[in-house]
Motif scaffolding. Sequence first.
Motif, PDB file in Angstrom:
ATOM      1  N   GLY A  62      44.165  51.942  31.957  1.00 18.86           N
ATOM      2  CA  GLY A  62      42.848  51.849  31.485  1.00 18.86           C
ATOM      3  C   GLY A  62      42.154  50.465  31.583  1.00 18.86           C
ATOM      4  O   GLY A  62      41.094  50.130  31.253  1.00 18.86           O
ATOM      5  N   HIS A  63      43.360  49.607  31.899  1.00 21.69           N
ATOM      6  CA  HIS A  63      42.734  48.162  31.726  1.00 21.69           C
ATOM      7  C   HIS A  63      42.020  47.571  33.134  1.00 21.69           C
ATOM      8  O   HIS A  63      42.726  47.865  34.118  1.00 21.69           O
ATOM      9  CB  HIS A  63      44.080  47.359  31.520  1.00 21.69           C
ATOM     10  CG  HIS A  63      44.536  47.672  30.176  1.00 21.69           C
ATOM     11  ND1 HIS A  63      43.976  47.482  29.103  1.00 21.69           N
ATOM     12  CD2 HIS A  63      45.803  48.061  30.186  1.00 21.69           C
ATOM     13  CE1 HIS A  63      45.062  47.897  28.010  1.00 21.69           C
ATOM     14  NE2 HIS A  63      45.982  48.240  28.783  1.00 21.69           N
ATOM     15  N   ARG A  64      40.954  47.029  33.030  1.00 23.22           N
ATOM     16  CA  ARG A  64      40.422  46.363  34.125  1.00 23.22           C
ATOM     17  C   ARG A  64      41.061  45.161  34.805  1.00 23.22           C
ATOM     18  O   ARG A  64      41.256  44.242  33.771  1.00 23.22           O
ATOM     19  CB  ARG A  64      39.010  45.998  33.787  1.00 23.22           C
ATOM     20  CG  ARG A  64      38.079  47.127  33.643  1.00 23.22           C
ATOM     21  CD  ARG A  64      36.714  46.674  33.107  1.00 23.22           C
ATOM     22  NE  ARG A  64      36.730  46.093  31.914  1.00 23.22           N
ATOM     23  CZ  ARG A  64      36.069  44.922  31.545  1.00 23.22           C
ATOM     24  NH1 ARG A  64      34.998  44.673  32.092  1.00 23.22           N
ATOM     25  NH2 ARG A  64      36.193  44.161  30.429  1.00 23.22           N
ATOM     26  N   THR A  65      41.629  45.298  35.807  1.00 26.34           N
ATOM     27  CA  THR A  65      42.682  44.399  36.119  1.00 26.34           C
ATOM     28  C   THR A  65      42.326  43.744  37.579  1.00 26.34           C
ATOM     29  O   THR A  65      42.014  44.347  38.716  1.00 26.34           O
ATOM     30  CB  THR A  65      44.139  44.874  36.381  1.00 26.34           C
ATOM     31  OG1 THR A  65      44.315  45.527  35.086  1.00 26.34           O
ATOM     32  CG2 THR A  65      44.958  43.883  36.606  1.00 26.34           C
ATOM     33  N   VAL A  66      42.500  42.321  37.594  1.00 26.92           N
ATOM     34  CA  VAL A  66      42.285  41.574  38.868  1.00 26.92           C
ATOM     35  C   VAL A  66      43.652  40.721  39.178  1.00 26.92           C
ATOM     36  O   VAL A  66      43.916  40.076  38.520  1.00 26.92           O
ATOM     37  CB  VAL A  66      41.196  40.693  38.736  1.00 26.92           C
ATOM     38  CG1 VAL A  66      40.827  39.866  40.286  1.00 26.92           C
ATOM     39  CG2 VAL A  66      39.554  41.575  38.598  1.00 26.92           C
ATOM     40  N   MET A  67      44.059  41.079  40.270  1.00 22.27           N
ATOM     41  CA  MET A  67      45.261  40.574  40.878  1.00 22.27           C
ATOM     42  C   MET A  67      44.651  39.281  41.724  1.00 22.27           C
ATOM     43  O   MET A  67      43.900  39.579  42.612  1.00 22.27           O
ATOM     44  CB  MET A  67      46.070  41.245  41.859  1.00 22.27           C
ATOM     45  CG  MET A  67      46.646  42.463  40.872  1.00 22.27           C
ATOM     46  SD  MET A  67      47.659  43.588  41.684  1.00 22.27           S
ATOM     47  CE  MET A  67      46.628  44.003  43.119  1.00 22.27           C
ATOM     48  N   VAL A  68      45.214  37.983  41.599  1.00 14.74           N
ATOM     49  CA  VAL A  68      44.891  36.954  42.378  1.00 14.74           C
ATOM     50  C   VAL A  68      46.148  36.442  43.143  1.00 14.74           C
ATOM     51  O   VAL A  68      47.042  36.078  42.605  1.00 14.74           O
ATOM     52  CB  VAL A  68      44.375  35.706  41.432  1.00 14.74           C
ATOM     53  CG1 VAL A  68      43.724  34.589  42.273  1.00 14.74           C
ATOM     54  CG2 VAL A  68      43.350  36.350  40.507  1.00 14.74           C
ATOM     55  N   ASP A  69      45.955  36.351  44.442  1.00 19.58           N
ATOM     56  CA  ASP A  69      46.947  35.911  45.264  1.00 19.58           C
ATOM     57  C   ASP A  69      46.883  34.325  45.591  1.00 19.58           C
ATOM     58  O   ASP A  69      46.158  34.018  46.316  1.00 19.58           O
ATOM     59  CB  ASP A  69      46.750  36.905  46.489  1.00 19.58           C
ATOM     60  CG  ASP A  69      48.219  36.631  47.574  1.00 19.58           C
ATOM     61  OD1 ASP A  69      49.091  35.670  47.196  1.00 19.58           O
ATOM     62  OD2 ASP A  69      48.317  37.400  48.280  1.00 19.58           O
ATOM     63  N   LEU A  70      47.694  33.726  44.643  1.00 21.31           N
ATOM     64  CA  LEU A  70      47.589  32.218  44.909  1.00 21.31           C
ATOM     65  C   LEU A  70      48.770  31.591  45.671  1.00 21.31           C
ATOM     66  O   LEU A  70      49.083  30.473  45.354  1.00 21.31           O
ATOM     67  CB  LEU A  70      47.717  31.747  43.476  1.00 21.31           C
ATOM     68  CG  LEU A  70      46.495  31.920  42.518  1.00 21.31           C
ATOM     69  CD1 LEU A  70      46.486  31.519  41.173  1.00 21.31           C
ATOM     70  CD2 LEU A  70      45.120  30.977  43.176  1.00 21.31           C
ATOM     71  N   ASP A  71      49.438  32.704  46.309  1.00 18.87           N
ATOM     72  CA  ASP A  71      50.540  32.103  47.358  1.00 18.87           C
ATOM     73  C   ASP A  71      49.739  31.632  48.626  1.00 18.87           C
ATOM     74  O   ASP A  71      49.744  32.343  49.609  1.00 18.87           O
ATOM     75  CB  ASP A  71      51.561  33.235  47.762  1.00 18.87           C
ATOM     76  CG  ASP A  71      52.804  32.705  48.243  1.00 18.87           C
ATOM     77  OD1 ASP A  71      52.525  31.663  48.486  1.00 18.87           O
ATOM     78  OD2 ASP A  71      53.540  33.448  48.308  1.00 18.87           O
ATOM     79  N   LEU A  72      49.033  30.845  48.510  1.00 14.53           N
ATOM     80  CA  LEU A  72      47.899  30.433  49.536  1.00 14.53           C
ATOM     81  C   LEU A  72      48.584  30.058  50.966  1.00 14.53           C
ATOM     82  O   LEU A  72      47.893  30.216  51.918  1.00 14.53           O
ATOM     83  CB  LEU A  72      47.240  28.997  49.273  1.00 14.53           C
ATOM     84  CG  LEU A  72      46.201  29.344  47.925  1.00 14.53           C
ATOM     85  CD1 LEU A  72      45.588  28.242  47.289  1.00 14.53           C
ATOM     86  CD2 LEU A  72      45.450  30.382  47.985  1.00 14.53           C
ATOM     87  N   GLY A  73      49.681  29.462  50.912  1.00 13.43           N
ATOM     88  CA  GLY A  73      50.384  29.493  52.422  1.00 13.43           C
ATOM     89  C   GLY A  73      50.930  30.572  53.044  1.00 13.43           C
ATOM     90  O   GLY A  73      51.127  30.887  54.080  1.00 13.43           O
ATOM     91  N   ALA A  74      51.158  31.687  52.197  1.00 14.57           N
ATOM     92  CA  ALA A  74      51.931  33.127  52.859  1.00 14.57           C
ATOM     93  C   ALA A  74      51.475  34.109  51.898  1.00 14.57           C
ATOM     94  O   ALA A  74      52.181  35.019  51.292  1.00 14.57           O
ATOM     95  CB  ALA A  74      53.257  32.659  52.371  1.00 14.57           C
ATOM     96  N   ALA A  75      50.123  34.206  51.646  1.00 13.90           N
ATOM     97  CA  ALA A  75      49.499  35.389  50.987  1.00 13.90           C
ATOM     98  C   ALA A  75      49.626  36.863  51.566  1.00 13.90           C
ATOM     99  O   ALA A  75      49.703  37.054  52.745  1.00 13.90           O
ATOM    100  CB  ALA A  75      47.980  35.225  50.841  1.00 13.90           C
TER     101      ALA A  75
END
Lengths: 121, 312
Positions: free
Chosen positions: B35-48
Amino acid sequence: MKPFTQQNYYELLEVSPDALPLEIRNAYKRALALYEGNAIASYSFFTEEEREAILERLEVAYLTLINADAKAAYDRLTKRVVLGERKATPDRARQPVALYDFRNTAGHVPSPTKRIDSPAR
Amino acid sequence: MQNFVPRIWAIGGGKGGTGKSFFTGSLGFLLAEQGHRTVMVDLDLGAANLHTLVGLPHPERGIADFLHRRVADLAATIVPTPHPRLGLISGAMNNLDMPNIPHEQKMKLMRHLTRLPCDYVLLDLGAGTAYNTIDFFMIADLGIFVTTPEPTAIENIYRLIRSVYIRKIHQILKTHHFKLFAKEAEAHNPLATVSNPDVLLEIIARLDPEKSAALEAALEAFEFKLAINQLHKRDSRNIGPLICNIVGKHLGMNIEPLGNIIFDDRVHHAVCNRVPFLKLYPYAQTATQLRECCRQLLAANGAASAFQRVVN
């Protein structure tokens, strides 16, 4: 946490001062498993010289604590160090207040009007 | 006016392939499920590749849109996933220069991350010890290291932990004082600012006890968790606590074992099918262990103190 280099033998082996010889032996085995050359958990954390120095220190700690006489001598030494530290910074508020110092009051009779619960001035 | 103060959890590991993205994706899935509003952020910018793990082969928007000013607010780049309450900010982008984002852009990104409209922000960080990776640990409320029980991964996780630790000392002392102390410490031990931060701390304690006390207090508030991923049958179950013991004893850093996640062939199958493992195999032992990790993190949530955010 106290830096590793400043830890006493009990802290190094993670045993209490009243630990039994078997507990001390097991603690030493655990420490060896953590720091010995092929231990995966400490892999690459230390240089070879650092690892040898740690193992040497652990061995001294173990040989001291496992031997009753050496342990007693170490305890006396560390107690003296602790007492010496305490002497340097006395906690006056917690010390009992002497009503009379018999060495200083020898030959003097306290005044009967003086309240006995008031500290000597 | 800021309405949201999300909890930020940074997930990192020194080596590639240790399961950082898998762990982030699973954690996001579990938080959203609860029930938690969750945002995943892909910060593996060279190999997302986090988008693939959650079943989004071609995300419409991503961090690149924010960094190239095509959108003004980072929240506008959140893409909904097939799972309710779970959003993704993809790091997949075409520009090859993106892994090396300039300092100003990084600070701007950090500011926006702390204001995302959700309960939890999970930062999936790339491998390595570049400042662009480490600095995201600095804004997190909780740092989670993920490693496998192999010497190569452990070697890199120690490198990352030390880098984060030294970066934190640098951040607390500010550059001028850090350089002064570092110079003095390096005169005693050339590795004082690389692999022996304890030497640096000793020098600071000797030269400036006041700063040393403040530094000690700030470092004590620095809290991390360590998850051991892909544990095989023959591996020691105790490897996580042992690593935490060494880091605590020799760096004075608070790092707690989060638990073991055993190796499961079916993870590969789930990734190939681009479906979350927890959805395909909710009753597998690995799934149970992931749930336990999530439970522990949520339990630690109240106790964890927020790091001083460097972005403001």
